[in-house]
Scaffold this motif. Structure first.
Motif, mmCIF file in Angstrom:
data_model
loop_
_atom_site.group_PDB
_atom_site.id
_atom_site.type_symbol
_atom_site.label_atom_id
_atom_site.label_comp_id
_atom_site.label_asym_id
_atom_site.label_seq_id
_atom_site.Cartn_x
_atom_site.Cartn_y
_atom_site.Cartn_z
ATOM 1 N N PHE A 17 1.043 -1.321 0.002
ATOM 2 C CA PHE A 17 -0.057 -0.137 -0.014
ATOM 3 C C PHE A 17 0.835 1.236 0.110
ATOM 4 C CE2 PHE A 17 -3.978 -1.593 2.404
ATOM 5 C CZ PHE A 17 -4.107 -2.728 1.522
ATOM 6 N N ALA A 18 0.619 2.151 -0.864
ATOM 7 C CA ALA A 18 1.482 3.507 -0.858
ATOM 8 C C ALA A 18 0.300 4.795 -1.226
ATOM 9 C CB ALA A 18 2.399 3.539 -1.937
ATOM 10 N N LEU A 50 -0.327 -3.499 -6.036
ATOM 11 C CA LEU A 50 -0.064 -2.171 -5.135
ATOM 12 C C LEU A 50 -1.496 -1.679 -5.068
ATOM 13 C CD1 LEU A 50 1.735 0.194 -4.414
ATOM 14 C CD2 LEU A 50 1.520 0.989 -6.567
ATOM 15 N N ILE A 51 -1.929 -1.007 -3.823
ATOM 16 C CA ILE A 51 -2.965 -0.406 -3.741
ATOM 17 C C ILE A 51 -2.469 0.975 -3.358
ATOM 18 C CG2 ILE A 51 -5.023 -0.075 -2.143
ATOM 19 C CD1 ILE A 51 -5.448 -3.124 -1.951
ATOM 20 N N VAL A 52 -3.180 2.182 -4.084
ATOM 21 C CA VAL A 52 -2.773 3.230 -3.710
ATOM 22 C C VAL A 52 -4.153 4.150 -3.518
ATOM 23 C CG1 VAL A 52 -0.778 3.655 -5.255
ATOM 24 C CG2 VAL A 52 -2.907 4.249 -6.239
ATOM 25 N N ASP A 53 -4.030 5.118 -2.749
ATOM 26 C CA ASP A 53 -5.260 6.020 -2.280
ATOM 27 C C ASP A 53 -5.349 7.271 -2.816
ATOM 28 O OD1 ASP A 53 -3.034 7.018 -0.767
ATOM 29 O OD2 ASP A 53 -4.245 7.064 0.978
ATOM 30 N N LYS A 54 -4.497 7.618 -3.906
ATOM 31 C CA LYS A 54 -4.477 9.176 -4.524
ATOM 32 C C LYS A 54 -4.050 8.915 -5.902
ATOM 33 C CE LYS A 54 -2.652 11.398 -0.318
ATOM 34 N NZ LYS A 54 -1.607 11.830 0.193
ATOM 35 N N GLU A 55 -4.910 9.383 -6.626
ATOM 36 C CA GLU A 55 -4.591 9.238 -8.225
ATOM 37 C C GLU A 55 -3.368 10.025 -8.525
ATOM 38 O OE1 GLU A 55 -8.950 9.831 -10.410
ATOM 39 O OE2 GLU A 55 -8.472 11.364 -8.824
ATOM 40 N N SER A 56 -2.920 10.843 -7.927
ATOM 41 C CA SER A 56 -1.415 11.418 -8.389
ATOM 42 C C SER A 56 -0.399 10.779 -7.873
ATOM 43 C CB SER A 56 -1.504 12.961 -7.660
ATOM 44 O OG SER A 56 -1.680 12.825 -6.246
ATOM 45 N N ALA A 57 -0.370 9.634 -7.015
ATOM 46 C CA ALA A 57 0.779 8.778 -6.594
ATOM 47 C C ALA A 57 1.645 8.330 -7.510
ATOM 48 C CB ALA A 57 0.222 7.897 -5.698
ATOM 49 N N TYR A 58 2.907 8.933 -7.445
ATOM 50 C CA TYR A 58 3.788 8.392 -8.546
ATOM 51 C C TYR A 58 4.095 6.864 -8.313
ATOM 52 C CZ TYR A 58 7.987 8.250 -11.369
ATOM 53 O OH TYR A 58 8.799 7.767 -12.526
ATOM 54 N N ALA A 59 3.887 6.156 -7.213
ATOM 55 C CA ALA A 59 3.730 4.645 -7.166
ATOM 56 C C ALA A 59 3.074 4.055 -8.396
ATOM 57 C CB ALA A 59 3.356 4.474 -5.768
ATOM 58 N N ILE A 60 2.036 4.635 -8.908
ATOM 59 C CA ILE A 60 1.267 4.134 -9.963
ATOM 60 C C ILE A 60 2.017 3.820 -11.044
ATOM 61 C CG2 ILE A 60 -0.636 4.427 -11.439
ATOM 62 C CD1 ILE A 60 -2.024 6.089 -9.434
ATOM 63 N N GLU A 61 2.948 4.816 -11.510
ATOM 64 C CA GLU A 61 3.974 4.805 -12.691
ATOM 65 C C GLU A 61 4.969 3.764 -12.413
ATOM 66 O OE1 GLU A 61 3.511 6.415 -15.584
ATOM 67 O OE2 GLU A 61 1.726 7.050 -14.514
ATOM 68 N N ARG A 62 5.697 3.722 -11.080
ATOM 69 C CA ARG A 62 6.420 2.679 -10.815
ATOM 70 C C ARG A 62 5.819 1.114 -11.081
ATOM 71 N NH1 ARG A 62 10.998 4.790 -7.847
ATOM 72 N NH2 ARG A 62 10.600 6.773 -6.793
ATOM 73 N N ALA A 63 4.524 1.072 -10.609
ATOM 74 C CA ALA A 63 4.008 -0.355 -10.644
ATOM 75 C C ALA A 63 3.862 -0.671 -12.147
ATOM 76 C CB ALA A 63 2.525 -0.072 -10.064
ATOM 77 N N LYS A 64 3.447 0.317 -13.218
ATOM 78 C CA LYS A 64 3.229 0.106 -14.454
ATOM 79 C C LYS A 64 4.392 -0.376 -15.130
ATOM 80 C CE LYS A 64 -0.231 3.462 -15.423
ATOM 81 N NZ LYS A 64 -0.413 4.812 -15.851
ATOM 82 N N LYS A 65 5.838 0.361 -14.941
ATOM 83 C CA LYS A 65 7.063 0.181 -15.277
ATOM 84 C C LYS A 65 7.731 -1.417 -14.603
ATOM 85 C CE LYS A 65 8.637 4.738 -15.615
ATOM 86 N NZ LYS A 65 9.172 5.833 -15.102
#
Length: 190
Positions: free
Chosen positions: A7-8, A35-50
């Motif tokens: 979670f991030a 990965l679970i994120v609670d914000k649409e702007s979280a850069y962690a989303i990009e990391r998960a894609k990569k």
């Protein structure tokens, strides 16, 4: 193999470190399944894609209550057969809804040497207090704020010439090294 969900809420540096390090272990003890994120702007989303890790964006504001928000998260975790949750910069308090479902199976990394400087700004709090040392703590999540049973800690001496940015950098180096290793050790006995 232990199936882990991370979670991030923000950058996702610890998430990336956990995933990349785990992929290099000879002995595969755990796998980051999502990965679970609670914000649409979280850069962690990009990391998960990569990294090719499935990412779920679950926004608290789209639910009528925290209970329903966490029930949605539990549904995702169950669908993916998750065994263990690793909080990595997830900036929300876990309520009894999720906590009771995953009791003693949620861990958190905190950027301070607990019990000193609990809460959302451990690094800044230590810096502003003029602390001579701080560190990083990995602990189980309980009902309190950064109050769960400690799994592993490492101290860091704060050099006199460091600014806040340098302290953050040094804390992150420790986090990225110890979180994957601690997860690995935990999973040996899971």
């Amino acid at each position: 193999m232990v199936r882990v969900a991370v979670f991030a809420s923000g950058n996702g540096g610890n998430f990336q470190s956990i995933v990349e390090t785990s992929r290099n272990y000879e002995e595969k003890l755990y796998s980051v399944e999502l990965l679970i994120v609670d914000k649409e702007s979280a850069y962690a989303i990009e990391r998960a894609k990569k990294l090719g890790v499935p990412c779920y964006v679950v926004l608290p504001k789209t639910f009528p209550s925290k209970k329903e928000y966490e029930e949605k998260i539990i549904e995702i975790l169950k669908e993916n057969n998750i065994d263990l949750i690793a909080l990595a910069g997830y900036m929300r308090i876990i309520s009894p809804v999720l906590l009771n479902e995953y009791r003693d199976k949620i861990i958190n990394i905190h950027p301070a040497y607990l019990p000193n400087f609990p809460g959302k700004d451990g690094i800044g709090d230590a810096f502003r207090a003029g602390a001579k040392e701080t560190g990083v703590t990995i602990h189980y999540v309980d009902e309190g704020v950064d109050s769960g049973k400690i799994i592993y800690q490492e101290k860091l001496v704060i050099e006199k010439d460091w600014d806040l940015e340098k302290l953050e950098e040094e804390i992150h180096k420790i986090e990225h090294r110890i979180y994957p290793e601690t997860l690995k050790n935990l999973c040996k006995n899971f």
